[in-house]
Structure formats: C-alpha cells, structure tokens
Design an enzyme around this catalytic site. Structure first.
Site, PDB file in Angstrom:
ATOM      1  N   GLN A 136      -4.362  -5.081   6.905  1.00  0.00           N
ATOM      2  CA  GLN A 136      -5.243  -5.978   6.545  1.00  0.00           C
ATOM      3  C   GLN A 136      -5.101  -7.385   7.170  1.00  0.00           C
ATOM      4  O   GLN A 136      -5.915  -8.199   6.977  1.00  0.00           O
ATOM      5  CB  GLN A 136      -5.075  -6.099   4.966  1.00  0.00           C
ATOM      6  CG  GLN A 136      -5.348  -5.074   4.253  1.00  0.00           C
ATOM      7  CD  GLN A 136      -6.828  -4.448   4.304  1.00  0.00           C
ATOM      8  OE1 GLN A 136      -7.603  -4.992   4.842  1.00  0.00           O
ATOM      9  NE2 GLN A 136      -6.819  -3.053   4.119  1.00  0.00           N
TER      10      GLN A 136
ATOM     11  N   CYS B  89      -4.931   2.735  -3.370  1.00  0.00           N
ATOM     12  CA  CYS B  89      -3.808   3.233  -2.667  1.00  0.00           C
ATOM     13  C   CYS B  89      -2.359   2.269  -3.189  1.00  0.00           C
ATOM     14  O   CYS B  89      -1.790   2.046  -2.393  1.00  0.00           O
ATOM     15  CB  CYS B  89      -3.774   3.541  -1.363  1.00  0.00           C
ATOM     16  SG  CYS B  89      -5.041   4.826  -1.166  1.00  0.00           S
TER      17      CYS B  89
ATOM     18  N   LYS C  25     -10.163  -0.634  10.794  1.00  0.00           N
ATOM     19  CA  LYS C  25     -10.486  -1.661   9.904  1.00  0.00           C
ATOM     20  C   LYS C  25     -10.679  -3.046  10.877  1.00  0.00           C
ATOM     21  O   LYS C  25     -10.693  -4.290  10.422  1.00  0.00           O
ATOM     22  CB  LYS C  25      -9.052  -2.001   9.152  1.00  0.00           C
ATOM     23  CG  LYS C  25      -8.770  -0.675   7.996  1.00  0.00           C
ATOM     24  CD  LYS C  25      -7.716  -1.033   7.268  1.00  0.00           C
ATOM     25  CE  LYS C  25      -6.998  -0.072   6.534  1.00  0.00           C
ATOM     26  NZ  LYS C  25      -8.073   0.483   5.490  1.00  0.00           N
TER      27      LYS C  25
ATOM     28  N   ASP D 258       3.455  -4.501   7.730  1.00  0.00           N
ATOM     29  CA  ASP D 258       2.124  -3.613   7.715  1.00  0.00           C
ATOM     30  C   ASP D 258       1.255  -4.492   7.836  1.00  0.00           C
ATOM     31  O   ASP D 258       0.567  -5.406   6.910  1.00  0.00           O
ATOM     32  CB  ASP D 258       1.967  -2.904   6.116  1.00  0.00           C
ATOM     33  CG  ASP D 258       0.715  -2.235   5.915  1.00  0.00           C
ATOM     34  OD1 ASP D 258      -0.205  -2.377   6.623  1.00  0.00           O
ATOM     35  OD2 ASP D 258       0.511  -1.729   4.765  1.00  0.00           O
TER      36      ASP D 258
ATOM     37  N   HIS E 244       0.856  -1.073   0.020  1.00  0.00           N
ATOM     38  CA  HIS E 244       0.128  -0.110   0.052  1.00  0.00           C
ATOM     39  C   HIS E 244       0.877   1.162  -0.201  1.00  0.00           C
ATOM     40  O   HIS E 244       1.959   1.287   0.480  1.00  0.00           O
ATOM     41  CB  HIS E 244      -0.930  -0.040   1.290  1.00  0.00           C
ATOM     42  CG  HIS E 244      -2.050   1.033   1.427  1.00  0.00           C
ATOM     43  ND1 HIS E 244      -1.630   2.380   1.806  1.00  0.00           N
ATOM     44  CD2 HIS E 244      -3.284   0.699   1.121  1.00  0.00           C
ATOM     45  CE1 HIS E 244      -2.638   2.979   1.876  1.00  0.00           C
ATOM     46  NE2 HIS E 244      -3.895   2.068   1.534  1.00  0.00           N
TER      47      HIS E 244
END
Lengths: 152, 409
Positions: B202, B365, B225, B199, B122
């Site tokens: 997600q 993104c 999220k 990261d 991302h």
C-alpha cells in the site's frame, strides 16, 4: 419499488434488528454452524427434536442483514414442523432464491401463502452476489437436520 | 487540490457506466485501474516481441529479454535501488513476503527467536511468519495500536531485545490507512542483527519510496496496486540479504548447474525466478512506473492527501458514520474504513453499488486488526490519482441514501 427498497424490506430490517429465537438451548439438542469465509458471516443453530418434529430452535451469529434476517425468519418458520416439512421448505426456499424466475414456487397472487415472511427475501435474487448471504442459515439447517435424522 | 482529472481519459474503464451512472471506483487498495499506456505496452509486447526470455539464440528472444530486463531496471530505479539486480520479480507482494519467510526466516530462525509484527498487518505479512514460526519454534510478538490507530511504540523497549531476528511491518495499512513506523523499527533493529521486512503493497503505489534512505532489508510490493498488471510484483532486498536468502522455488532459469543430486544457483536475482517469468506483465509493470514517474510521486501523494482530507470532511457530515483510522492526513494514506450506524458493511457496499460506487466490505484480509478494533467488518473507500472530489461527493450521497434505506434518516 426500487431494487434496493425491495431488497431491504421492512420485515427484513425488523428481523435483522430484532432477531427471533436468538440464544442457545439448554436441554438436549443438535447444533450446527455455518460460515461464509469470503465475507465472514457466521450463523449457528440449536434444534430441539421430539420424534421427527422440531420443538424448539435457537440461533446465533453475526453478519449482514440478509444473512441474519434469513436465519431469524427461518427459525420462526421451522418450529413445530416435522423433518419432511422442513426439507420441503428448504427446497422451496432454494428454488425461490434461484435467479431463474420460472423456478420460483412463490405465488404472486397470494403473497406469503407458500413461504410466509420468507418470501420477503425474493428481492435478493436481483443481487446475485448476495444470494449466498440468504442461503447461509439454510445450509446450516441442512447440516443440523442431517444430524437430527441420524439421532432419530 | 491538484487537478489530475485530465488523467482520467487515460483509463478506459472509467468510461463505464452502471445503470446510466458513471462508475465511481473507490477500491484501488484492492487493485487499481490500468491506463491505456500500460494496456498498450502489454499488447505491443505480445504483438511484436513475444518469446521466452534468457538463453534464446535468436534475435526475437534477445528483444524479449531486453524488454524484461529493462522493466526490472525501471522498477528498481522507481524505488531508488542502487542496482537493478536487487529487484526480484515475483507473483506479487504476497509471494515476495513468502520468499523472505521461507528463504531467509526458515533457515535462520530457531527455538526462542522472535518475529516482531504489528497488529495492523495484512494476512500476507502474518500467515507466512506463523508457518515459519511453527516450523522453527520461533515466537510471534505483536505491537498494538494507540488511540489514533498508529502502531504503539511505547512497548517497543519491552519487546525488542536480542531475541528479535525479524521485524515485519506494513508501510501503510490497507484498512486504516495508517502509515507504519518503518523508520522507528529500522532504527530499533540497527545493530541488533534483526532484519526489517517492509510490506510496501500500500505504500509504494502512493508515496515516493527510496529504499536506500529507508534502510529496511526487504521491501515487497505488487504491480496491480500501482497501475500495472496482475500476476507480478517485486521483492527488493539488500545485496547481502539476497545473497544469504535461499530460493523457495526450484526449476528452470534459477540454476547455474544441475547435477543428479544437487544444483548450483544462478546469481541474484535469477536464483529466485524459477520457471518462465511473467514477461508481458513485467513490461506492463515497467510502463506503470513510467506513468507514475511522469505524473510524479510527490504529485500522486499530494493529490491523495488532499482528496483524503476532503473525504474525511464529507464523511463527517454523514450521521452515525464512524471512521477507523487516523484523522491527520500526514500520518495516513487514502484507504478510509468506516461503519455506518447498525448497517452491516456488506449492506453498505450493496447500496453503494446500486449508486455506481464501488467499495470493498469485509475484514480486508486483516482479521487480527479487525478483532483488535472489535469490529467484524468495515466498508472501505480507497483513492488513487484518478479519483476526484466529485467521486467523494457521489460516495457521500450514496451513504446518505443507505441511511434512508435502513430507516436511519
């Protein structure tokens, strides 16, 4: 007709799939580029000008059907027009695309009489988030026209 | 498939209708909806406990501080952190990644050093590294993808040498749903002195994560999220990394002493939490992980795996539809990106919206990934614990109508 079918009229899908005036101009011309950063739609155009008349136009770009069809119909509509006529067209197109029905210069009794095929884009008004798609080509044209006037 | 439909009653927004039809919310990779337990926790905090945290001499401030720090303990424990002070509250995953780039990378990278990324990152795990690379003279190196949208590790031996100081990898792609090769990159970095930054924006919401077992140096994620409020996220780090890392923001709360020309920092994690933190949001974040713990992250993962399998099966019934992502549901999460014939993703999203189906369209993104896939935009449906097979059926019907509108049917 459902709002969706009104948005994606046949003529719009035709211009999306078979854009007119696609390419670039070889001779002297002005060039302008537009981008909607939020969605990634791109549009660019070349204008060839004699005196204050647009004698030829070529368009490039990629994006959704509304942005690309709007550009293709616009290219068709401006060839052979002078600067004042094109500016009047930009003004009328923008009024047609505002959400307030009262500002719409299009005559419902005489379809196509004011803005020709471009009137098919009126369905976009029911989808406010998509108005910027239809407007991209016209913002780019406004830029190009300013350059053409500066050269004239 | 595990039936979690009873949970839907906890999410007030799922009662909304558009043109008389129930909302089908398929954009949880962008942000998730909030259960009433989170909404009420934030509300109760403001009604009963609101005060600024830390250093308040009065009892109300002590209660607010307790609520804030309890939330830290909950979130830290949710990801298996040995200690709660290894968890820094940030504005979100983006800020967390920036903190590592500026606070660790900027001070340790130099000419000739390398930052290893994957092409599926991302923008929030690319742009901070670009800025830091420019400032330090370090070089960015990318791993590409194989034919199944997985990060291609065959190049790893060629690009991984002593020059690599930072490896930054997504735990799960927000576009293709592919899981990132965290284990493999942690193993490759082991003993080389390179740090691994994950990261987890997600990954953490959708699968059980145990930072001790993961072995990465840093993990970034966002509350919104994973059922929590916007405006808060977390950076987890190994103790020694957090000690090494410099604060990126200066201000109140983050100091132990301030002189005229220099200051001393508060201990970790407070040295990274300048200014009044998002207190109510932290409380909501705590309530969100309570909720997920109660459902169980194994259940969340299994539900999404079954739903994604069903979605891939139904989408295969739609002619001219191309999915960009792994077919094997064990190697992916529930973000499903696709193109439909020659219909642009924004047009797909508009038509779906008319059917009450909310999906995202665009570059998500992740422009380097989109260019790598040679696609300007995709539509993306993404699932969470409140989605059902009926949602997938509504998606499929709406896609078939998109074909009709565009004259493909």
């Amino acid at each position: 007709m459902s709002p969706l079918d009104e948005l994606y009229r046949e003529v719009i899908l035709d211009h999306y799939r078979n854009p007119r005036h696609r390419g670039s101009l070889n001779g002297p011309h002005v060039h302008a580029e537009g981008l909607n950063p939020s969605c990634g739609d791109e549009f660019a155009l070349d204008l060839s000008v004699e005196g204050d008349t647009i004698t030829d136009v070529a368009i490039q770009g990629q994006g959704c059907s509304i942005s690309q069809a709007s550009g293709s119909m616009m290219a068709d509509a401006i060839v052979g027009r002078n600067f004042d006529e094109v500016e009047d067209m930009i003004r009328k197109f923008r009024l047609m695309m505002t959400i307030d029905e009262g500002d719409n210069p299009v005559d419902p009794e005489r379809p196509g009489a004011v803005l020709g095929d471009l009137e098919a884009l009126q369905g976009v008004r029911k989808f406010p988030v998509r108005i910027k798609c239809a407007d991209l080509a016209w913002t780019t044209l406004t830029d190009a026209l300013a350059k053409a006037r500066a050269n004239a | 498939m595990i039936d979690l439909s009873a949970l839907r009653a906890d999410f007030p927004i799922l009662q909304r209708t558009f043109d008389g039809r129930d909302l089908v919310y398929l954009d949880s990779a962008a942000t998730t909806q909030k259960p009433v337990q989170v909404i009420e926790a934030v509300d109760a905090y403001y009604r009963e406990k609101n005060a600024n945290v830390h250093r308040g001499a009065y009892r109300l401030s002590a209660e607010a501080t307790d609520a804030f720090e309890q939330a830290r303990t909950k979130v830290a424990s949710f990801i298996g952190s040995p200690r709660s002070d290894q968890l820094v509250f940030t504005r979100g995953a983006t800020t967390a990644l920036n903190f590592v780039a500026y606070g660790w990378g900027l001070h340790r990278l130099g000419e000739g050093d390398r930052i290893l990324l994957t092409i599926m990152e991302h923008h929030s795990n690319i742009v901070p590294w670009q800025i830091v690379a420019k400032l330090t003279g370090a070089e960015l190196v990318y791993l590409g993808l194989d034919d199944d949208y997985q990060v291609d590790l065959t190049e790893l031996d060629r690009v991984f040498d002593e020059r690599v100081k930072i490896v930054a990898v997504s735990g799960m792609s927000n576009v293709t749903g592919a899981r990132g090769p965290v284990d493999e990159l942690v193993a490759a970095a082991d003993g080389t002195g390179a740090i691994v930054v994950v990261d987890g924006a997600q990954l953490v919401p959708h699968d059980r994560v145990d930072v001790a077992a993961m072995g990465a140096d840093f993990l970034a994620f966002s509350a919104h999220k994973m059922l929590g409020p916007t405006g808060i996220g977390a950076l987890w780090g190994k103790e020694e990394r957090l000690e090494e890392m410099e604060p990126t923001e200066g201000g109140g709360e983050m100091i132990s002493d301030v002189g005229l020309t220099e200051s001393r920092w508060a201990p970790v994690p407070h040295k990274f939490e300048a200014g009044t933190p998002p207190i109510a949001q932290a409380v909501g974040f705590g309530a969100a992980v309570d909720y997920l713990d109660k459902v169980g992250m194994d259940t969340v993962r299994d539900h999404e795996r079954a739903l994604t399998a069903y979605a891939l099966e139904r989408l295969a019934e739609v002619p001219d539809l191309r999915v960009y992502g792994p077919r094997d549901v064990d190697r992916r999460g529930g973000a499903v990106s696709f193109e439909l014939g020659d219909i642009h993703a924004h047009d797909v999203a508009t038509i779906l919206d008319e059917h009450g189906v909310a999906v995202r369209a665009g570059h998500h993104c992740a422009k380097p990934l989109m260019r790598h896939l040679h696609v300007p935009a995709t539509a993306r449906a993404s699932f969470y614990l409140y989605n059902t097979p009926a949602d997938v059926d509504r998606l499929t019907e709406a896609l078939l109508d998109a074909r009709r509108v565009f004259g493909l049917a």
